[in-house]
Design a protein around this motif. Structure first.
Motif, PDB file in Angstrom:
ATOM      1  N   ASP A 380       0.853  -1.189   0.000  1.00 34.75           N
ATOM      2  CA  ASP A 380       0.000   0.000   0.000  1.00 34.75           C
ATOM      3  C   ASP A 380       0.891   1.242   0.000  1.00 34.75           C
ATOM      4  O   ASP A 380       2.120   1.163   0.018  1.00 34.75           O
ATOM      5  CB  ASP A 380      -0.962  -0.011   1.186  1.00 34.75           C
ATOM      6  N   TRP A 381       0.256   2.417   0.015  1.00 37.59           N
ATOM      7  CA  TRP A 381       1.046   3.649  -0.110  1.00 37.59           C
ATOM      8  C   TRP A 381       1.980   3.857   1.080  1.00 37.59           C
ATOM      9  O   TRP A 381       3.123   4.285   0.926  1.00 37.59           O
ATOM     10  CB  TRP A 381       0.120   4.850  -0.257  1.00 37.59           C
ATOM     11  N   ALA A 382       1.536   3.498   2.271  1.00 35.31           N
ATOM     12  CA  ALA A 382       2.367   3.675   3.458  1.00 35.31           C
ATOM     13  C   ALA A 382       3.632   2.825   3.365  1.00 35.31           C
ATOM     14  O   ALA A 382       4.740   3.287   3.685  1.00 35.31           O
ATOM     15  CB  ALA A 382       1.579   3.320   4.719  1.00 35.31           C
ATOM     16  N   LYS A 383       3.479   1.573   2.931  1.00 32.02           N
ATOM     17  CA  LYS A 383       4.647   0.694   2.799  1.00 32.02           C
ATOM     18  C   LYS A 383       5.588   1.206   1.714  1.00 32.02           C
ATOM     19  O   LYS A 383       6.817   1.204   1.880  1.00 32.02           O
ATOM     20  CB  LYS A 383       4.204  -0.742   2.475  1.00 32.02           C
ATOM     21  N   ARG A 384       5.034   1.651   0.592  1.00 35.95           N
ATOM     22  CA  ARG A 384       5.894   2.140  -0.495  1.00 35.95           C
ATOM     23  C   ARG A 384       6.650   3.402  -0.060  1.00 35.95           C
ATOM     24  O   ARG A 384       7.826   3.565  -0.385  1.00 35.95           O
ATOM     25  CB  ARG A 384       5.065   2.418  -1.751  1.00 35.95           C
ATOM     26  N   SER A 385       5.971   4.276   0.655  1.00 32.49           N
ATOM     27  CA  SER A 385       6.634   5.487   1.132  1.00 32.49           C
ATOM     28  C   SER A 385       7.782   5.143   2.075  1.00 32.49           C
ATOM     29  O   SER A 385       8.870   5.726   2.002  1.00 32.49           O
ATOM     30  CB  SER A 385       5.632   6.407   1.847  1.00 32.49           C
TER      31      SER A 385
END
Length: 553
Positions: A380-385
């Motif tokens: 998800d976006w949090a992991k990618r960030s």
């Protein structure tokens, strides 16, 4: 007729030298003139060379087309798949470096061949031929035997090669005439040729092999290579050459290993593992324990007696390039400590074995998640960030905060490992280089890394710096945001070059279309656009225009 686009000078069936890419022959940069920058052909050529490495038919033949640009590559028939891929990948970089603005070009190593052109491969009838000779003479009494032996060998090779299947048309044989040396030969066609086309092509090449004739002053054993046709040759010289080469290589490996052992014993900073311990932990390097394979060699999962899981990188046998990388990685990583760099636990040097023992990363590498249709949903976006920030911090440490200024030179998704909490750790320092003092830039003739992630000044001119790593980071950042490979990017169901498309969409104020559609529900679009903006700053053509990693963070 689509003639063969490939040939090789040397073949001994039991020897695989794909790991010792020393000389890139040619290249012939064509007679069709030059292209100019920012033209459709330049973009088409970028596309085909980006995607070429992913078009293997499973038997060493690569073929890619985009617009007017066509590219093809073929590996020698006896080369292992991973070594074939490395050879084609390296040849792709070298041919662009040595023919930077030519419309068409041809080049080859001992083990693979590459060509690109604005003409379809089916319309190319050019013949490039060069000769080499063995300095060892055939005596007068042996000429008849030699000529008959060569003729018999070529007659046996031709139908076997031409009669190959739709994936590979290759043959290699050797014969030993009574009282004479062993004669080795090989023939190969590109697999898309029909049996008749291949046969006609090979007959044409065979006709160029002239019998030895003392009255013509032809006293040496001849070797002929036709890179656009087929390869037809016979040799004694190769046996002598390879025997010497292998013996010399063995001496170098032994001398290098003794130096390495002394260095490691002196510094006292590394743990030395027993070979038997590693063999037990990896089930004797079993296929079931194999995690993957890179330029260094295969990587295995192991479990020590105390239950600790490890990853073991095993230097490929007879790999001079791998030995250099092994020494580089050991000497570098023992000096580096950062939470976003993979941790080296120790090494093992025993006889021909060279092993690096790392902490085991439970979630493998970033590419196994990012480019997998199912596993990518876990990013998800949090992991990618978090992954992006981790990579950026690791690179900043290498460039600015460690005791040494280090240029990684091979930043890509498969070299970013993920621990059990999905934290990013930069790995594979075998191609890294140390900069001393105030050094800002260096040049090399030995281009290493991965085409598609390389900065243009490095791929074309061999110039590298911290800014070449920044360029690679920019490409990687675009892949993380878009969820697609830079050389396999699709926009509106059409294959595109990720960098070119990102620039176009950004300039059209459509940056949100670059974002992975699976992230729409979890991403903050403003933050995603900021990452895209940073990525595009990183991949600017002029290195001076790119930001530093500390500026990015």
């Amino acid at each position: 007729m689509d003639l063969l686009i490939y040939s090789f000078l040397i073949l001994i069936c039991n020897f695989d030298l794909a790991t010792t890419q020393e000389e890139f022959s040619g290249p012939f940069c064509g007679l069709s003139g030059n292209y100019t920058q920012n033209t459709d052909y330049r973009h088409n050529l970028d596309d085909v060379l980006y995607t070429l490495i992913n078009t293997n038919n499973g038997f060493g033949f690569y073929n890619s087309t985009s617009g007017q640009a066509n590219a093809a590559a073929l590996c020698r028939g006896d080369i292992q798949p991973e070594n074939c891929r490395r050879c084609v990948d390296d040849a792709t970089r070298r041919i662009r470096q040595q023919c930077p603005v030519q419309i068409e070009a041809v080049g080859w190593y001992e083990t693979c061949f590459i060509r690109y052109s604005n003409r379809s491969m089916g319309s190319i009838n050019d013949l490039v031929v060069f000769y080499a000779w063995n300095a060892r003479n055939v005596s007068d009494s042996s000429i008849v035997q030699w000529n008959k032996g060569v003729a018999d060998l070529l007659s046996a090779l031709l139908p076997e090669a031409a009669g190959g299947g739709q994936f590979r048309k290759y043959s290699s044989l050797n014969i030993t005439p009574p009282g004479f040396w062993t004669i080795y030969g090989m023939m190969q066609c590109t697999p898309e040729l029909s049996e008749m086309e291949c046969s006609d092509c090979l007959y044409g090449a065979v006709s160029l092999v002239q019998p030895l004739n003392r009255s013509l002053g032809n006293t040496n054993i001849g070797i002929i290579v036709g890179p656009i046709l087929a390869v037809v040759f016979a040799m004694i010289m190769v046996v002598v050459f390879f025997t010497f080469r292998r013996r010399r290589l063995k001496r170098n490996l032994l001398s290098s290993s003794s130096i390495l052992e002394r260095e490691d014993e002196d510094n006292g900073e590394m743990n030395s593992f027993n070979l038997s311990t590693i063999q037990v932990s990896t089930n004797n390097f079993s296929q079931e324990n194999k995690l993957g394979e890179g330029g260094f060699g295969p990587v295995y999962k192991g479990t020590l007696q105390d239950g600790k899981e490890i990853a073991v990188k095993r230097l490929a046998r007879n790999s001079r390039q791998g030995l250099v990388e092994f020494k580089t990685e050991v000497n570098l990583i023992i000096k580096l400590q950062h939470k976003n760099l993979v941790r080296l636990l120790g090494y093992c040097v025993k006889g021909p074995e060279r092993l690096l023992i790392y902490e085991f990363m439970a979630n493998n590498s970033l590419d196994t998640f990012l480019f997998d249709a199912n596993k990518c949903k876990e990013l998800d976006w949090a992991k990618r960030s978090n992954i992006v920030i981790g990579i950026a911090k690791g690179l900043r440490y290498l460039h600015e905060d460690s005791r040494l200024k280090i240029i990684h030179r091979d930043m890509k998704a498969s070299n970013i490992l993920l621990d059990n909490e999905m934290n990013a750790k930069i790995s594979d320092f075998g191609t890294a280089r140390i900069f001393g003092g105030n050094q800002m830039e260096a040049a090399t003739d030995r281009i290493v890394g991965t085409y598609g992630y390389m900065a243009p000044e490095y791929a074309m001119e061999g110039l590298f710096s911290t800014k070449s790593d920044v360029y690679s980071f920019g490409v990687l950042l675009l892949e993380i945001v878009s969820g697609q490979r830079n050389n396999l990017y699709f926009y509106q169901d059409q294959p595109q070059n990720l960098l070119l498309m990102a620039w176009r969409l950004w300039n059209e104020n459509k940056g949100e279309q670059i974002v992975d559609h699976r992230l729409i529900q979890t991403s903050a679009i403003d933050e995603a656009l900021r990452w895209i903006n940073i990525a595009l700053l990183c991949v600017q053509e002029d290195p001076q225009d790119r930001p530093t990693m500390s500026t990015i963070i």
